[in-house]
Design an enzyme around this catalytic site. Structure first.
Site, PDB file in Angstrom:
ATOM      1  N   GLU A 189       7.546 -25.539 -24.729  1.00 47.60           N
ATOM      2  CA  GLU A 189       6.779 -24.555 -23.956  1.00 47.60           C
ATOM      3  C   GLU A 189       5.428 -25.122 -23.507  1.00 47.60           C
ATOM      4  O   GLU A 189       4.979 -24.850 -22.392  1.00 47.60           O
ATOM      5  CB  GLU A 189       6.607 -23.283 -24.794  1.00 47.60           C
ATOM      6  CG  GLU A 189       7.949 -22.585 -25.028  1.00 47.60           C
ATOM      7  CD  GLU A 189       7.900 -21.422 -26.011  1.00 47.60           C
ATOM      8  OE1 GLU A 189       6.816 -21.094 -26.528  1.00 47.60           O
ATOM      9  OE2 GLU A 189       8.976 -20.833 -26.257  1.00 47.60           O
TER      10      GLU A 189
ATOM     11  N   ASN B 214       5.014  -6.136 -24.093  1.00 49.28           N
ATOM     12  CA  ASN B 214       4.486  -6.307 -25.451  1.00 49.28           C
ATOM     13  C   ASN B 214       3.334  -7.305 -25.550  1.00 49.28           C
ATOM     14  O   ASN B 214       3.084  -7.876 -26.607  1.00 49.28           O
ATOM     15  CB  ASN B 214       5.619  -6.593 -26.440  1.00 49.28           C
ATOM     16  CG  ASN B 214       6.353  -7.892 -26.147  1.00 49.28           C
ATOM     17  OD1 ASN B 214       6.036  -8.587 -25.188  1.00 49.28           O
ATOM     18  ND2 ASN B 214       7.311  -8.220 -26.992  1.00 49.28           N
TER      19      ASN B 214
ATOM     20  N   LYS C 251       0.368 -11.591 -21.563  1.00 46.08           N
ATOM     21  CA  LYS C 251       1.344 -11.159 -20.558  1.00 46.08           C
ATOM     22  C   LYS C 251       0.735 -10.214 -19.509  1.00 46.08           C
ATOM     23  O   LYS C 251      -0.364  -9.686 -19.712  1.00 46.08           O
ATOM     24  CB  LYS C 251       2.515 -10.480 -21.276  1.00 46.08           C
ATOM     25  CG  LYS C 251       3.311 -11.428 -22.182  1.00 46.08           C
ATOM     26  CD  LYS C 251       4.563 -10.740 -22.728  1.00 46.08           C
ATOM     27  CE  LYS C 251       5.372 -11.668 -23.612  1.00 46.08           C
ATOM     28  NZ  LYS C 251       6.634 -11.019 -24.073  1.00 46.08           N
TER      29      LYS C 251
ATOM     30  N   THR D 235       8.296  -7.968 -32.265  1.00 47.20           N
ATOM     31  CA  THR D 235       8.579  -7.832 -30.828  1.00 47.20           C
ATOM     32  C   THR D 235       8.400  -6.385 -30.359  1.00 47.20           C
ATOM     33  O   THR D 235       7.816  -6.127 -29.302  1.00 47.20           O
ATOM     34  CB  THR D 235      10.036  -8.278 -30.542  1.00 47.20           C
ATOM     35  OG1 THR D 235      10.218  -9.579 -31.107  1.00 47.20           O
ATOM     36  CG2 THR D 235      10.328  -8.314 -29.053  1.00 47.20           C
TER      37      THR D 235
ATOM     38  N   HIS E 220       2.980 -13.523 -26.077  1.00 49.02           N
ATOM     39  CA  HIS E 220       4.083 -14.406 -26.480  1.00 49.02           C
ATOM     40  C   HIS E 220       3.515 -15.491 -27.379  1.00 49.02           C
ATOM     41  O   HIS E 220       2.399 -15.949 -27.160  1.00 49.02           O
ATOM     42  CB  HIS E 220       4.720 -15.079 -25.250  1.00 49.02           C
ATOM     43  CG  HIS E 220       5.599 -16.254 -25.616  1.00 49.02           C
ATOM     44  ND1 HIS E 220       6.926 -16.109 -25.921  1.00 49.02           N
ATOM     45  CD2 HIS E 220       5.307 -17.577 -25.786  1.00 49.02           C
ATOM     46  CE1 HIS E 220       7.430 -17.301 -26.247  1.00 49.02           C
ATOM     47  NE2 HIS E 220       6.469 -18.205 -26.164  1.00 49.02           N
TER      48      HIS E 220
ATOM     49  N   TYR F  98      12.370 -18.722 -20.192  1.00 49.63           N
ATOM     50  CA  TYR F  98      13.139 -17.841 -21.076  1.00 49.63           C
ATOM     51  C   TYR F  98      14.646 -18.120 -21.015  1.00 49.63           C
ATOM     52  O   TYR F  98      15.440 -17.228 -21.306  1.00 49.63           O
ATOM     53  CB  TYR F  98      12.859 -16.382 -20.719  1.00 49.63           C
ATOM     54  CG  TYR F  98      11.559 -15.852 -21.300  1.00 49.63           C
ATOM     55  CD1 TYR F  98      11.396 -15.698 -22.683  1.00 49.63           C
ATOM     56  CD2 TYR F  98      10.497 -15.486 -20.475  1.00 49.63           C
ATOM     57  CE1 TYR F  98      10.212 -15.198 -23.214  1.00 49.63           C
ATOM     58  CE2 TYR F  98       9.313 -14.984 -21.005  1.00 49.63           C
ATOM     59  CZ  TYR F  98       9.178 -14.833 -22.379  1.00 49.63           C
ATOM     60  OH  TYR F  98       8.009 -14.335 -22.923  1.00 49.63           O
TER      61      TYR F  98
ATOM     62  N   PHE G 136      18.558  -7.738 -21.329  1.00 47.57           N
ATOM     63  CA  PHE G 136      17.195  -7.493 -20.842  1.00 47.57           C
ATOM     64  C   PHE G 136      16.637  -8.656 -20.020  1.00 47.57           C
ATOM     65  O   PHE G 136      15.475  -8.629 -19.615  1.00 47.57           O
ATOM     66  CB  PHE G 136      16.258  -7.188 -22.028  1.00 47.57           C
ATOM     67  CG  PHE G 136      16.185  -8.280 -23.073  1.00 47.57           C
ATOM     68  CD1 PHE G 136      15.384  -9.396 -22.885  1.00 47.57           C
ATOM     69  CD2 PHE G 136      16.928  -8.191 -24.239  1.00 47.57           C
ATOM     70  CE1 PHE G 136      15.324 -10.409 -23.839  1.00 47.57           C
ATOM     71  CE2 PHE G 136      16.867  -9.195 -25.204  1.00 47.57           C
ATOM     72  CZ  PHE G 136      16.065 -10.309 -24.999  1.00 47.57           C
TER      73      PHE G 136
HETATM   74  P1  DAT Z   1       9.511 -12.486 -29.173  1.00 46.82           P
HETATM   75  O1  DAT Z   1       8.697 -12.394 -27.898  1.00 46.82           O
HETATM   76  O2  DAT Z   1       8.928 -11.618 -30.254  1.00 46.82           O
HETATM   77  O3  DAT Z   1       9.759 -13.909 -29.611  1.00 46.82           O
HETATM   78  P2  DAT Z   1      12.277 -12.448 -28.231  1.00 46.82           P
HETATM   79  O4  DAT Z   1      12.190 -13.932 -28.143  1.00 46.82           O
HETATM   80  O5  DAT Z   1      13.423 -11.854 -28.979  1.00 46.82           O
HETATM   81  O6  DAT Z   1      10.939 -11.831 -28.855  1.00 46.82           O
HETATM   82  O7  DAT Z   1      12.312 -11.831 -26.761  1.00 46.82           O
HETATM   83  C1  DAT Z   1      11.517 -12.382 -25.734  1.00 46.82           C
HETATM   84  C2  DAT Z   1      10.912 -11.262 -24.931  1.00 46.82           C
HETATM   85  O8  DAT Z   1      11.952 -10.521 -24.273  1.00 46.82           O
HETATM   86  C3  DAT Z   1      10.149 -10.183 -25.748  1.00 46.82           C
HETATM   87  O9  DAT Z   1       8.837 -10.558 -26.063  1.00 46.82           O
HETATM   88  C4  DAT Z   1      10.213  -9.012 -24.816  1.00 46.82           C
HETATM   89  C5  DAT Z   1      11.590  -9.146 -24.185  1.00 46.82           C
HETATM   90  N1  DAT Z   1      12.596  -8.358 -24.919  1.00 46.82           N
HETATM   91  C6  DAT Z   1      13.195  -8.684 -26.092  1.00 46.82           C
HETATM   92  N2  DAT Z   1      14.055  -7.731 -26.481  1.00 46.82           N
HETATM   93  C7  DAT Z   1      13.988  -6.763 -25.522  1.00 46.82           C
HETATM   94  C8  DAT Z   1      14.632  -5.501 -25.345  1.00 46.82           C
HETATM   95  N3  DAT Z   1      15.531  -5.061 -26.226  1.00 46.82           N
HETATM   96  N4  DAT Z   1      14.312  -4.785 -24.240  1.00 46.82           N
HETATM   97  C9  DAT Z   1      13.418  -5.246 -23.340  1.00 46.82           C
HETATM   98  N5  DAT Z   1      12.774  -6.423 -23.453  1.00 46.82           N
HETATM   99  C10 DAT Z   1      13.046  -7.167 -24.526  1.00 46.82           C
HETATM  100 MG    MG Z   2      10.867 -15.436 -28.712  1.00 46.58          MG
END
Ligand code: DAT
Ligand code: MG
Length: 140
Positions: free
Chosen positions: A128, A114, A11, A93, A117, A51, A59
């Protein structure tokens, strides 16, 4: 033994800190093979489509901003149980919850920034990969 492919992103927060090589070394050390890779910058439209499952989440706007804020490195990783194996290497995450040795524990700055991905299922990986690569770009 199941050889799978998964989709990965290094990222913008990680490319900004010049961490592509460090992350790739850890990916390869974990037994995953990088069978496709390119450095790109997504448009907002591409980030929103990628996404889409999160579009109702609070978010979402921040996520789209973050993912279009700079270059990303998109990859296809191949290996035994690649989907689960890469999720394990990535860690939780939220870096505060990620286990020692994981990419997010080492490199992530926050839940939003973070660093990496990885696809969460076989169906996600297929979708994807198809959104980001042509079949010719993947060389196993
Ligand atoms: P992951 O990337 O671990 O699969 P996810 O699919 O729940 O996690 O979320 C996708 C992305 O969205 C994640 O990598 C970062 C962002 N994200 C998730 N929860 C968030 C939050 N509470 N605040 C800010 N960004 C967030
Ligand atoms: Mg995810």
């Amino acid at each position: 033994m199941t050889i799978e492919r998964t989709f990965s992103i290094i990222k913008p927060d990680a490319t900004a800190r010049n961490l592509t090589g460090a992350i790739n070394t850890l990916i390869e050390n974990a037994g995953l093979r990088i069978v496709a890779q390119k450095r790109v910058r997504w448009t907002k439209t591409q980030a929103r489509e990628f996404y889409a499952e999160h579009k109702a989440r609070p978010f979402f706007a921040e996520l789209v901003e973050t993912m279009t804020s700079g270059p990303i490195v998109v990859q296809v990783l191949e290996g035994e149980d690649a989907i689960a194996s890469y999720r394990a290497l990535m860690g939780a995450t939220d870096p505060a919850e990620a286990k020692r040795g994981t990419l997010r524990k080492r490199f992530a700055e926050s839940k939003g920034q973070n660093s990496v991905h990885g696809s969460d299922s076989a169906a996600s990986a297929k979708r994807e990969i198809a959104l980001n690569f042509t079949t010719k770009e993947i060389v196993g």
